[in-house]
Design a protein around this motif. Structure first.
Motif, short mmCIF file in Angstrom:
data_model
loop_
_atom_site.label_atom_id
_atom_site.label_comp_id
_atom_site.label_asym_id
_atom_site.label_seq_id
_atom_site.Cartn_x
_atom_site.Cartn_y
_atom_site.Cartn_z
N UNK A 90 0.83 -1.21 0.00
CA UNK A 90 0.00 0.00 0.00
C UNK A 90 0.87 1.26 0.00
N UNK A 91 1.97 1.22 0.73
CA UNK A 91 2.88 2.37 0.74
C UNK A 91 3.49 2.60 -0.64
N UNK A 92 3.81 1.50 -1.32
CA UNK A 92 4.39 1.62 -2.66
C UNK A 92 3.36 2.15 -3.66
N UNK A 93 2.11 1.68 -3.57
CA UNK A 93 1.06 2.18 -4.47
C UNK A 93 0.82 3.67 -4.23
N UNK A 94 0.84 4.10 -2.96
CA UNK A 94 0.68 5.52 -2.63
C UNK A 94 1.82 6.33 -3.22
N UNK A 95 3.06 5.80 -3.11
CA UNK A 95 4.22 6.50 -3.67
C UNK A 95 4.10 6.63 -5.18
N UNK A 96 3.59 5.56 -5.84
CA UNK A 96 3.43 5.60 -7.29
C UNK A 96 2.40 6.65 -7.68
N UNK A 97 1.32 6.73 -6.91
CA UNK A 97 0.28 7.73 -7.19
C UNK A 97 0.82 9.15 -7.05
N UNK A 98 1.85 9.31 -6.24
CA UNK A 98 2.46 10.63 -6.04
C UNK A 98 3.56 10.91 -7.06
N UNK A 99 3.77 9.98 -7.98
CA UNK A 99 4.73 10.22 -9.05
C UNK A 99 6.03 9.46 -8.95
N UNK A 100 6.23 8.64 -7.94
CA UNK A 100 7.46 7.87 -7.79
C UNK A 100 7.32 6.58 -8.59
N UNK A 101 7.97 6.51 -9.76
CA UNK A 101 7.90 5.32 -10.62
C UNK A 101 9.22 4.57 -10.62
N UNK A 102 9.89 4.54 -9.50
CA UNK A 102 11.19 3.86 -9.40
C UNK A 102 11.02 2.35 -9.43
N UNK A 103 12.14 1.67 -9.74
CA UNK A 103 12.12 0.20 -9.76
C UNK A 103 11.75 -0.35 -8.39
N UNK A 104 12.20 0.32 -7.32
CA UNK A 104 11.90 -0.16 -5.97
C UNK A 104 10.40 -0.18 -5.71
#
Length: 539
Positions: A90-104
Motif C-alpha cells: 500500500x505504501x508503494x502504491x501511494x508512492x506511485x500515485x504521487x509520481x514515484x515510478x522507481x524500480x523499488x
C-alpha cells in the motif's frame, strides 16, 4: 493436504518431557485436538508450525501452512495493514500515485495490485468492515485483534490451517462468523479448542494423551458419548479388579492360616508318635516347603490381581465431577443482592456507558447472563459492582461481605500458599478434618491439598479458587464470574458447571459460551449494547 508426525520426541530445555515417539497424521477435513490443560496441545501446534523443533523424529506438512497462535505476537503500535501483510504494498502504491515510478516501487508492488481489496474482503468477511487499515492495534479490542490475526492467515490462502483457541475473547457475533468459516473450510484444518459449539463442527476429535493420540469420528457430541461409554466400562473393570484383589488377598490369608493349623497339628502328632528327630525334621521341612509353595502361588495371584487393578485405574479418566452441597450460599427469594443506579465510569474523559449511566438490580436467587460485544463494558460493570472500581457517578448498594468475584485471571489466591492453607485463610473456623474432606470433594486428595497454588494448572487453580470462595466465611450470596470458561479444558468446564449447580445464591456471569450458560440454568439475560442494559428473554 496433510500433516504427518513420525516418532516425534520433544522436551523443554530443563528436560521436562512433552512427547516421546509420537506418531500421528492429520488429513483433509476438520480435526480438533483436545486434552487436559498441560497435555501439550499448543506445543504440538508450534512444532507443526516450525516455531520450535523436535529433539527427534520428523514433521511433514503437505501444503501451504497458516497458523493462528493463542497469544498473538502483536504490539499496540502496529497497524491493521501491518498485520495483514499489505502495508509495504500500500505504501508503494501511494508512492506511485504521487509520481514515484522507481524500480523499488514496482518491485514492492509486484503482482499485488489488489492487496487493499483482498485485505478489505477478508476483514468484511469476518465482520470488521468498519476497521480502517491504518488503525493501530492498541485501539482494537482483544476479540478484534484475534479476528484480525485470522484474516491475516486467510490472506495467505493456506492449504493447512492451525488455530489455537480461536474463540477466546470473541463475542457471540464473531464466534458465529468463525463457525461459518469452519463450516465452509476446504483443506486440512487442525483446531485446539474447548469451545463445544466449535467442536461440534469437526469431522473428528483427536484426544491427546502422554505419548499417544486417540481419534474419535464426528464432533463433540459423538466424542462425549463415546467417552462416557468408555468411562462406564473402565469403572466396571476397576470395580471388578478391586473385588478380585480383595478375594485373592483373603484366599492367601486363609491358606496361611490353614498351613499354620496343619503345622501345629503335625507337630503335636509327631511328638505323640515318638518318631526319631531326623524323621520328624524331614516331615517338618516337607510341610514348610509345601506351605511356602502354596503361599508363593497365592502371592502370584495377588500380584496379578494388583496389576489388573492398576491397569484398570490407569484407564479411568481424571475428570470426576464435583459433588457438593452448599447450603450456606442460599439467599432468600427476593432479597436484593446488589443494586446500582446511574453507574458511570470515564476512561480518559470518555464515558463507558450511555448518558445517565447504568441501572441494575439483582435479587436472590437470580442467575443472570451478562452478554454484549467485545469492548461494550461488561467486565468494567462487574468490577464496579464489586467495588474493585469506584464509579465517577452513581452508587452501588451491596451485600457487604457476601459478594465474591472471579476474574478471568483467577488471581484471587496467594500463589505461595498451599491449597489447604488458602482454604484455612478463607474459612478459619472450619476444622482440619472437614477442610480436608471438602478439598477431597474438590478433587484435591492427599498430597494434592498441600501443593502451592502457584504450581497449579488453570483447571486446578479454578477448583482451588471455587473451594475457597464457595466455603468462605461468610459464604457468598452473590457470585460474579467473568468469562470463567476461558482456557479451561473440557473436564474443568464440567467441574465448574457441577460446582455452580450446587451454588444456591444469586450469580451474574459474563460469557459468550452458550452451552455453558444453558448448563447454569440462566433465569435472566441482560445485553450491554450502546452503553445501556437491555433485558432479553432467558433461553
Amino acid at each position: 493436504m496433510a500433516i504427518v508426525l513420525s516418532a516425534v520426541t520433544f522436551a523443554w530445555p530443563d528436560d521436562t518431557p512433552v512427547f516421546r515417539d509420537l506418531t500421528w497424521a492429520v488429513g483433509d477435513g476438520r480435526t480438533a485436538l483436545v486434552g487436559p490443560n498441560g497435555a501439550g496441545k499448543s506445543t504440538l501446534l508450534r512444532l507443526v508450525a516450525g516455531e520450535i523443533a523436535p529433539r527427534a523424529g520428523s514433521i511433514v506438512v503437505d501444503g501451504h501452512l497458516g497458523y493462528l497462535p493463542q497469544d498473538l505476537p502483536f504490539t499496540a503500535d502496529r497497524t491493521v495493514a501491518d498485520v495483514l501483510g499489505v502495508a509495504r504494498v500500500l505504501a508503494a502504491i501511494t508512492a506511485l500515485e504521487r509520481g514515484d515510478a522507481s524500480d523499488e516501487v514496482f518491485t514492492a508492488i509486484g503482482d499485488a495490485w489488489d492487496a487493499e481489496e483482498r485485505g478489505r474482503l477478508q476483514l468484511d468477511r469476518l465482520g470488521m468492515a468498519d476497521v480502517a487499515l491504518d488503525r493501530t492495534l492498541g485501539t482494537l479490542s482483544g476479540g478484534e485483534v484475534v479476528t484480525l490475526g485470522l484474516a491475516a492467515q486467510l490472506l495467505r490462502n493456506p492449504d493447512v490451517l492451525l488455530l489455537d483457541e480461536p474463540t477466546n475473547n470473541l463475542d457471540a457475533r464473531a464466534r458465529h462468523r468463525l463457525y461459518d468459516l469452519v463450516d465452509e473450510w476446504r483443506g486440512a484444518l487442525l483446531v485446539v479448542s474447548h469451545d463445544r459449539a466449535l467442536l461440534d463442527r469437526m469431522d473428528r476429535i483427536a484426544e491427546l494423551h502422554p505419548g499417544d493420540v486417540r481419534t474419535y469420528g464426528g464432533g463433540f457430541t459423538a466424542y462425549d458419548e463415546a467417552v462416557r461409554a468408555e468411562r462406564e466400562v473402565a469403572e466396571r473393570t476397576a470395580r471388578s479388579a478391586e473385588l478380585d484383589l480383595r478375594r485373592e488377598r483373603l484366599q492367601r490369608q486363609e491358606a496361611r492360616e490353614r498351613a499354620a493349623r496343619r503345622a501345629s497339628t503335625a507337630a503335636r502328632t509327631v511328638a505323640d508318635a515318638g518318631l526319631p528327630k531326623i524323621v520328624a525334621g524331614a516331615l517338618q521341612r516337607k510341610a514348610q516347603v509345601s506351605a511356602a509353595r502354596s503361599d508363593d502361588t497365592h502371592a502370584a495371584r495377588v500380584g496379578a490381581a494388583r496389576a489388573r487393578l492398576d491397569a484398570a485405574n490407569d484407564a479411568l479418566r481424571d475428570d470426576d465431577l464435583l459433588v457438593l452441597d452448599l447450603p450456606d450460599t442460599a439467599i432468600p427469594a427476593g432479597r436484593t443482592a446488589v443494586e446500582a443506579h446511574g453507574l458511570q465510569l470515564r476512561f480518559g474523559g470518555t464515558p463507558v456507558f450511555a448518558e445517565g449511566g447504568v441501572d441494575l438490580v439483582v435479587r436472590g436467587p437470580e442467575r443472570v447472563a451478562l452478554t454484549g460485544a467485545n469492548g461494550s463494558g461488561k467486565s468494567t460493570l462487574l468490577r464496579l459492582l464489586t467495588g474493585d472500581l469506584a464509579p465517577d457517578a452513581g452508587a452501588v448498594r451491596r451485600l457487604d461481605g457476601r459478594i465474591a468475584y472471579l476474574s478471568q485471571r483467577l488471581d484471587l489466591l496467594d500463589p505461595d500458599l498451599s491449597v489447604a492453607q488458602s482454604l484455612a485463610a478463607a474459612a478459619p473456623s472450619l476444622p482440619d478434618a472437614e477442610r480436608m474432606n471438602l478439598l477431597a470433594r474438590f478433587l484435591f486428595r492427599g498430597p494434592g491439598a498441600h501443593r502451592p497454588v502457584g504450581t497449579l494448572s488453570g483447571g486446578e487453580r479454578l477448583r482451588a479458587t471455587l473451594a475457597c470462595v464457595l466455603r468462605a466465611e461468610p459464604a457468598p450470596q452473590l457470585l460474579l464470574l467473568d468469562e470463567p470458561t476461558n482456557n479451561l479444558d473440557l473436564a474443568s468446564q464440567r467441574q465448574l458447571e457441577s460446582a455452580l449447580a450446587a451454588y444456591r445464591g444469586a450469580l451474574v456471569v459474563v460469557s459468550h459460551d452458550e452451552r455453558f450458560l444453558d448448563a447454569l440454568g440462566i433465569t435472566r439475560r441482560l445485553r450491554l449494547q450502546g452503553g445501556r442494559l437491555h433485558d432479553e428473554a432467558a433461553a
